[in-house]
Design an enzyme around this catalytic site. Structure first.
Site, PDB file in Angstrom:
ATOM      1  N   ASP A   1     -26.767  10.861 -34.303  1.00 54.15           N
ATOM      2  CA  ASP A   1     -25.983  11.888 -33.606  1.00 54.15           C
ATOM      3  C   ASP A   1     -26.891  12.786 -32.757  1.00 54.15           C
ATOM      4  O   ASP A   1     -28.052  13.004 -33.102  1.00 54.15           O
ATOM      5  CB  ASP A   1     -25.211  12.726 -34.647  1.00 54.15           C
ATOM      6  CG  ASP A   1     -24.103  13.531 -34.005  1.00 54.15           C
ATOM      7  OD1 ASP A   1     -23.699  13.208 -32.867  1.00 54.15           O
ATOM      8  OD2 ASP A   1     -23.628  14.499 -34.641  1.00 54.15           O
TER       9      ASP A   1
ATOM     10  N   HIS B   1     -27.255   8.783 -24.231  1.00 57.85           N
ATOM     11  CA  HIS B   1     -26.947   7.527 -24.933  1.00 57.85           C
ATOM     12  C   HIS B   1     -27.983   6.448 -24.590  1.00 57.85           C
ATOM     13  O   HIS B   1     -28.385   5.671 -25.449  1.00 57.85           O
ATOM     14  CB  HIS B   1     -25.539   7.040 -24.576  1.00 57.85           C
ATOM     15  CG  HIS B   1     -24.455   7.970 -25.050  1.00 57.85           C
ATOM     16  ND1 HIS B   1     -24.420   8.482 -26.329  1.00 57.85           N
ATOM     17  CD2 HIS B   1     -23.363   8.486 -24.421  1.00 57.85           C
ATOM     18  CE1 HIS B   1     -23.361   9.267 -26.462  1.00 57.85           C
ATOM     19  NE2 HIS B   1     -22.705   9.293 -25.310  1.00 57.85           N
TER      20      HIS B   1
ATOM     21  N   LEU C   1     -35.717  -8.188 -41.592  1.00 55.90           N
ATOM     22  CA  LEU C   1     -34.902  -6.967 -41.627  1.00 55.90           C
ATOM     23  C   LEU C   1     -33.468  -7.360 -41.310  1.00 55.90           C
ATOM     24  O   LEU C   1     -33.241  -8.189 -40.423  1.00 55.90           O
ATOM     25  CB  LEU C   1     -35.401  -5.978 -40.550  1.00 55.90           C
ATOM     26  CG  LEU C   1     -34.539  -4.737 -40.322  1.00 55.90           C
ATOM     27  CD1 LEU C   1     -34.816  -3.680 -41.403  1.00 55.90           C
ATOM     28  CD2 LEU C   1     -34.815  -4.107 -38.959  1.00 55.90           C
TER      29      LEU C   1
END
Ligand code: IPE
Ligand code: IPE
Ligand code: MG
Length: 266
Positions: free
Chosen positions: A24, A41, A135
């Site tokens: 955020d 963004h 991962l």
């Protein structure tokens, strides 16, 4: 008597095995620089790249990132469409690199909302990287914790219609729906991180976070780098994960484990 499914206490490792993050603060990062929100963004996508590298270097096995919530459709259409474009671009450009680095990509959420192109790219990326083991990078896109629980419960009861005909509810246990959650093949998160200063979970992994250690930082997502990740891990390492037990019980288990490790070694 109802006994919690957490009756089998998970092992607590020094490095969190699974970190789940609410990324955020992109908009505020841009605003501070008099830039349009989309610039934040874009910078946020760069931060994701850096964080994936840092997570691998630190031996983290699962990284789950909240990229777009089921509530983010409420944003202005322009922003939603630019976010969709960024997601599409990342899918097109990053998959080779992820695959080369032995990273498995998984997407959770109702991605049908993003259209056929994204849906098919996700399906092919998931298929291509499914055997990768270094991962597991899970992206939550059009994801909501309530949606996940509701969908899992429906799927469970659809597969076990007789359960509803039983005379009482004593046969129904919470862990029965776990195989139907979007995260059924992931361990529960050990550490939750929310950047950007807000202290809420905003409908992220409501079921899975039941015993996760929570960490909130004011750092805005585009600024969240390897050092910020180390701070979050350091905070996690100071916690005592009791899972309902007393501190004395936790200490006693730890002492017994150390003693048996010494026994085995000698
Ligand atoms: C998080 O950053 C990214 C998404 C929700 C897609 P925000 O866009 O929420 O940034 P702020 O909270 O407005 O700063
Ligand atoms: C949560 O951030 C969702 C994502 C980071 C994808 P928001 O910025 O949408 O959360 P609220 O609206 O402040 O709760
Ligand atoms: Mg926000």
């Amino acid at each position: 008597m109802f006994i919690s499914s957490t009756v089998s206490v998970p092992e607590t490792l020094k490095t969190p095995c699974h970190i789940a993050i609410i990324m955020d603060g992109n908009g505020r990062w841009a605003k501070k620089r008099f830039l349009p929100r989309i610039a934040g963004h874009k910078k946020g996508v760069e931060a994701v790249r850096g964080l994936v590298r840092a997570a691998i270097e630190r031996g983290i096995s699962y990284l789950t990132l909240f990229a777009f919530s089921s509530e983010n459709w409420r944003r202005p259409p322009d922003e939603v469409s630019l976010l969709k474009g960024l997601f599409l671009g990342a899918l097109e450009q990053e998959i080779d690199e992820l695959h080369k680095n032995n990273i498995r990509l998984k997407v959770i959420g109702d991605i049908s909302g993003f259209g056929a192109r994204i849906e098919s790219l996700v399906a092919s990326a998931e298929k291509r990287t499914i055997e990768n083991t270094r991962l597991t990078l899970t992206i939550a896109a059009n994801y909501g914790g309530r949606w996940d629980i509701m969908r899992a419960a429906c799927a469970y009861f659809r597969a076990h219609p007789n359960v509803l005909r039983a005379p009482d509810d004593s046969e129904i246990r919470p862990e029965m729906i776990e195989p139907y959650l979007a995260t059924s093949d992931l361990p529960e998160p050990d550490l939750f991180v929310r950047t950007g200063g807000e202290k809420r979970v905003s409908n992220f992994m409501l079921w899975q976070l039941a015993y996760t250690e929570l960490y909130f930082t004011d750092t805005l997502w585009p600024d969240f780098d390897a050092r910020a990740l180390d701070d979050a891990i350091a905070s996690y390492q100071q916690r005592e994960r009791r899972f309902g037990r007393t501190s004395e019980q936790v200490q006693a288990t730890r002492t017994a484990k150390t003693a048996s490790a010494v026994d085995t070694a000698s």
